[in-house]
Design a protein around this motif. Structure first.
Motif, PDB file in Angstrom:
ATOM      1  N   LEU A 333       0.814  -1.210   0.000  1.00  0.00           N
ATOM      2  CA  LEU A 333       0.000   0.000   0.000  1.00  0.00           C
ATOM      3  C   LEU A 333       0.849   1.264   0.000  1.00  0.00           C
ATOM      4  CD1 LEU A 333      -2.765  -1.163   2.478  1.00  0.00           C
ATOM      5  CD2 LEU A 333      -3.191  -0.278   0.184  1.00  0.00           C
ATOM      6  N   GLY A 334       2.143   1.121  -0.242  1.00  0.00           N
ATOM      7  CA  GLY A 334       3.019   2.281  -0.293  1.00  0.00           C
ATOM      8  C   GLY A 334       4.333   2.014   0.409  1.00  0.00           C
ATOM      9  N   THR A 335       5.416   2.502  -0.191  1.00  0.00           N
ATOM     10  CA  THR A 335       6.746   2.370   0.397  1.00  0.00           C
ATOM     11  C   THR A 335       7.345   3.763   0.565  1.00  0.00           C
ATOM     12  OG1 THR A 335       7.902   2.238  -1.728  1.00  0.00           O
ATOM     13  CG2 THR A 335       7.018   0.183  -0.821  1.00  0.00           C
ATOM     14  N   ASP A 336       8.523   3.833   1.169  1.00  0.00           N
ATOM     15  CA  ASP A 336       9.120   5.149   1.398  1.00  0.00           C
ATOM     16  C   ASP A 336       9.541   5.825   0.099  1.00  0.00           C
ATOM     17  OD1 ASP A 336      11.118   3.364   0.881  1.00  0.00           O
ATOM     18  OD2 ASP A 336      12.455   4.041   2.482  1.00  0.00           O
ATOM     19  N   ASP A 363       4.024  -8.758   7.936  1.00  0.00           N
ATOM     20  CA  ASP A 363       4.072  -7.304   8.027  1.00  0.00           C
ATOM     21  C   ASP A 363       3.696  -6.697   6.677  1.00  0.00           C
ATOM     22  OD1 ASP A 363       4.979  -7.695  10.584  1.00  0.00           O
ATOM     23  OD2 ASP A 363       7.091  -7.272  10.117  1.00  0.00           O
ATOM     24  N   LEU A 364       3.063  -5.536   6.724  1.00  0.00           N
ATOM     25  CA  LEU A 364       2.638  -4.846   5.514  1.00  0.00           C
ATOM     26  C   LEU A 364       3.199  -3.435   5.490  1.00  0.00           C
ATOM     27  CD1 LEU A 364      -1.166  -5.814   5.353  1.00  0.00           C
ATOM     28  CD2 LEU A 364       0.761  -6.960   4.229  1.00  0.00           C
ATOM     29  N   SER A 365       3.607  -2.998   4.303  1.00  0.00           N
ATOM     30  CA  SER A 365       4.043  -1.619   4.105  1.00  0.00           C
ATOM     31  C   SER A 365       2.871  -0.820   3.550  1.00  0.00           C
ATOM     32  CB  SER A 365       5.225  -1.562   3.135  1.00  0.00           C
ATOM     33  OG  SER A 365       5.645  -0.227   2.951  1.00  0.00           O
ATOM     34  N   ALA A 366       2.503   0.238   4.258  1.00  0.00           N
ATOM     35  CA  ALA A 366       1.337   1.044   3.877  1.00  0.00           C
ATOM     36  C   ALA A 366       1.647   2.520   4.109  1.00  0.00           C
ATOM     37  CB  ALA A 366       0.113   0.606   4.672  1.00  0.00           C
ATOM     38  N   MET A 367       2.710   2.990   3.494  1.00  0.00           N
ATOM     39  CA  MET A 367       3.182   4.354   3.721  1.00  0.00           C
ATOM     40  C   MET A 367       2.497   5.345   2.790  1.00  0.00           C
ATOM     41  SD  MET A 367       7.280   3.768   4.102  1.00  0.00           S
ATOM     42  CE  MET A 367       7.968   2.501   5.164  1.00  0.00           C
ATOM     43  N   GLY A 368       2.270   6.533   3.328  1.00  0.00           N
ATOM     44  CA  GLY A 368       1.820   7.640   2.494  1.00  0.00           C
ATOM     45  C   GLY A 368       0.381   7.572   2.062  1.00  0.00           C
ATOM     46  N   ASN A 369      -0.526   7.204   2.978  1.00  0.00           N
ATOM     47  CA  ASN A 369      -1.949   7.140   2.671  1.00  0.00           C
ATOM     48  C   ASN A 369      -2.739   8.103   3.552  1.00  0.00           C
ATOM     49  OD1 ASN A 369      -2.070   4.752   0.725  1.00  0.00           O
ATOM     50  ND2 ASN A 369      -0.941   3.883   2.451  1.00  0.00           N
ATOM     51  N   CYS A 370      -3.935   8.425   3.120  1.00  0.00           N
ATOM     52  CA  CYS A 370      -4.852   9.262   3.895  1.00  0.00           C
ATOM     53  C   CYS A 370      -5.830   8.333   4.602  1.00  0.00           C
ATOM     54  CB  CYS A 370      -5.594  10.229   2.973  1.00  0.00           C
ATOM     55  SG  CYS A 370      -6.741  11.323   3.831  1.00  0.00           S
ATOM     56  N   TRP A 371      -5.604   8.102   5.885  1.00  0.00           N
ATOM     57  CA  TRP A 371      -6.354   7.070   6.598  1.00  0.00           C
ATOM     58  C   TRP A 371      -7.702   7.561   7.104  1.00  0.00           C
ATOM     59  CZ3 TRP A 371      -4.744   2.405   5.752  1.00  0.00           C
ATOM     60  CH2 TRP A 371      -3.394   2.191   5.444  1.00  0.00           C
ATOM     61  N   GLY A 397       0.578  -9.566  11.679  1.00  0.00           N
ATOM     62  CA  GLY A 397       1.704  -8.779  11.205  1.00  0.00           C
ATOM     63  C   GLY A 397       1.525  -7.298  11.496  1.00  0.00           C
ATOM     64  N   LEU A 398       2.637  -6.587  11.492  1.00  0.00           N
ATOM     65  CA  LEU A 398       2.644  -5.155  11.772  1.00  0.00           C
ATOM     66  C   LEU A 398       2.419  -4.371  10.482  1.00  0.00           C
ATOM     67  CD1 LEU A 398       3.274  -3.075  14.103  1.00  0.00           C
ATOM     68  CD2 LEU A 398       5.602  -3.002  13.149  1.00  0.00           C
ATOM     69  N   VAL A 399       1.651  -3.301  10.571  1.00  0.00           N
ATOM     70  CA  VAL A 399       1.434  -2.399   9.437  1.00  0.00           C
ATOM     71  C   VAL A 399       2.252  -1.135   9.653  1.00  0.00           C
ATOM     72  CG1 VAL A 399      -0.242  -0.986   8.188  1.00  0.00           C
ATOM     73  CG2 VAL A 399      -0.879  -3.287   8.959  1.00  0.00           C
ATOM     74  N   ASP A 400       3.099  -0.817   8.692  1.00  0.00           N
ATOM     75  CA  ASP A 400       3.859   0.435   8.722  1.00  0.00           C
ATOM     76  C   ASP A 400       3.049   1.489   7.969  1.00  0.00           C
ATOM     77  OD1 ASP A 400       5.554   2.577   8.472  1.00  0.00           O
ATOM     78  OD2 ASP A 400       7.257   1.434   7.705  1.00  0.00           O
ATOM     79  N   PHE A 401       2.375   2.361   8.718  1.00  0.00           N
ATOM     80  CA  PHE A 401       1.521   3.376   8.099  1.00  0.00           C
ATOM     81  C   PHE A 401       2.155   4.765   8.185  1.00  0.00           C
ATOM     82  CE2 PHE A 401      -0.009   2.679  12.467  1.00  0.00           C
ATOM     83  CZ  PHE A 401       0.085   3.962  13.002  1.00  0.00           C
ATOM     84  N   SER A 402       3.459   4.812   8.262  1.00  0.00           N
ATOM     85  CA  SER A 402       4.162   6.086   8.408  1.00  0.00           C
ATOM     86  C   SER A 402       4.019   6.956   7.160  1.00  0.00           C
ATOM     87  CB  SER A 402       5.638   5.826   8.694  1.00  0.00           C
ATOM     88  OG  SER A 402       6.241   5.116   7.629  1.00  0.00           O
TER      89      SER A 402
END
Length: 490
Positions: A333-336, A363-371, A397-402
């Motif tokens: 869902l988005g990376t750095d 774990d899931l990468s979910a960076m740069g979204n409008c939550w 798993g952990l979600v990275d929503f940074s």
């Protein structure tokens, strides 16, 4: 002697019972009038319309080529089988060719395109039939209208595909008994399903989505620019499903669709799957209103870890779940270096908001979204409340929503929603208040072609629409700003 006479009479009755029109297979291409001349008792013309009273088979070396607007009525339970070519190609500026049942209460059996045959339907109205069973890969249907079709020659969907990359473009599917388009679990189909209006199909209310696709093989299934609207009464019917339950592959691009009021929005099920899910508007897919049975904007499931699903720039609102990831499925869902820019709003059930539910151990990468679209300044605590993951259940798993952001593609330009374009979807015209003082408006279709350009005035604008139905990208431009948004014309 009586026995012999009775035997001959029985054979005659049997022959009459199975009467049909079969072209000779001599390499001749017929129009309707010429085909009628072969047997006017089976294909008749009354001066205004043709009527087919028995089965028709177009032999392998022959063709039926129609390029003038006419009406062909087909009697109940009769089928058209194509071994050669069946082409109806009507200019877009002329009325549609009509192909329907003689009696709308008794549909005809539909059309079957055999392997190695060829088909093109352009500007055709197909109603009260048993659908199109397309075994060949050489098939195109565009600018056509399909409605009130039932199970017949095609049993799984209104257009049932078997192989290759057929093109289905700029059509309207409305209130058919089965899904609009589908393919089998053991058939590799990489159809291009582009810019169609698909509304209130699967009227049988079976657990089948309006687009029901199986594996794709090594080619790419393209589902782009479609408007898929459900019927709230049909509570079992989803929007788009792409599945692989056998040892095949999925390669899919699901982009720029509008998916509204279905049981769920998009689901990808099974392993060996790659899909790009981008730029879709997925709203209010909650018709069954049972979160235990569905209602996701996007749902992913797999029994192994061979899914690669990428989601970018989707707008996901008003579903029972935003995105659900199940078993060993996975989503990017988005990376750095490639932010997601997905937007979430009001997805939830039983009083709890679920933008993302990671029901896997990965774990899931979910960076740069409008939550939380309604709270663009939301911080970590508020966002944690709409994401279910390791912090809620240690087995997950952990979600990275940074790097969360509610800007569009990293910009802080004013959003088109502030202009209040209406109506959307539209038919004849649109209105909006040009508060941002844009100078020009350009309409692009799903293929990136410029279809219309207008000069804008300040404040209230009224734009007449004289372009075909479908999904368009509207680019508003000034010396300082440029904004792109979607408009549906139907």
């Amino acid at each position: 002697m009586k026995k012999i006479t009775f035997f001959i009479f029985s054979i005659l009755l049997s022959t009459l019972s199975y009467a049909q029109l079969v072209t000779p297979g001599t390499g001749v291409y017929y129009n309707l009038s010429e085909l009628s001349d072969l047997d006017p008792s089976i294909l008749s013309f009354d001066g205004t319309k043709y009527t087919l009273s028995e089965d028709l088979t177009i032999a392998g070396d022959d063709g039926l080529i129609i390029n003038t607007t006419d009406t062909l009525l087909v009697d109940a339970d009769k089928r058209i089988t194509v071994e050669g070519q069946f082409i109806i190609d009507i200019p877009d500026n002329e009325p549609k060719f009509v192909l329907r049942a003689t009696d709308t209460l008794n549909p005809f059996d539909g059309i079957r395109y055999q392997d190695l045959s060829a088909g093109l339907f352009n500007n055709v109205e197909i109603t009260y039939s048993g659908g199109l069973k397309v075994v060949t890969s050489d098939f195109v249907i565009k600018n056509s209208y399909l409605s009130y079709n039932v199970s017949g020659a095609a049993t799984g969907s209104t257009i049932s595909l078997s192989n290759g990359a057929p093109l289905i473009q700029n059509n309207t599917f409305y209130k058919n008994d089965l899904p609009a388009v589908g393919s089998g679990a053991n058939q590799e189909v990489s159809a291009h399903i582009l810019n169609n209006v698909i509304e209130k199909n699967t009227q049988s209310n079976q657990n089948r989505p309006q687009l029901n696709m199986g594996p794709t093989g090594s080619d790419t299934l393209k589902i782009k620019g479609n408007t898929i609207i459900g019927d709230p009464v049909m509570t079992k019917v989803g929007g788009i499903s792409v599945s692989n339950f056998l040892s095949y592959n999925i390669i899919a691009e699901i982009e720029d669709n509008v998916i509204l009021n279905n049981r769920y929005g998009i689901t990808v099920a099974g392993g060996n799957a790659y899909a790009m899910i981008k730029g879709n508007i997925i709203e209010d897919n909650n018709t069954e209103n049972n979160p235990a049975l569905g209602g996701s904007g996007i749902s992913l499931s797999s029994s192994n870890d061979s899914q690669t699903i990428i989601a970018r720039e989707n707008e996901i609102r008003g579903n029972l779940w935003g995105i659900t990831v199940i078993n060993q499925a996975s989503i990017d869902l988005g990376t750095d270096t490639d932010l997601g820019y997905n937007r979430f709003s009001d997805n939830g059930n039983n009083g709890i908001t679920y933008a993302l539910y990671n029901n896997t151990s990965m774990d899931l990468s979910a960076m740069g979204n409008c939550w939380i679209e309604s709270n663009e300044s939301a911080g970590t605590t508020e966002i944690e409340n709409v994401i279910f993951h390791k912090n809620d259940d240690s087995t997950l798993g952990l979600v990275d929503f940074s790097q969360w952001t509610c800007s569009t593609l990293g910009t802080e330009l004013p959003k088109l929603s502030q202009i209040n374009i209406y109506p959307n979807p539209a038919s004849n015209e649109i209105h909006f208040n040009n508060v941002n003082e844009f100078k020009t408006l350009k309409f692009y279709n799903i293929n990136g072609q410029l279809m219309k350009e207008v000069e804008l005035i300040q404040n209230e604008n009224k734009i007449n629409l004289s372009i075909p139905q479908g999904l368009y990208f509207l680019k508003f431009s000034s010396d300082q700003h440029e904004i792109t948004e979607k408009l549906i014309i139907k």
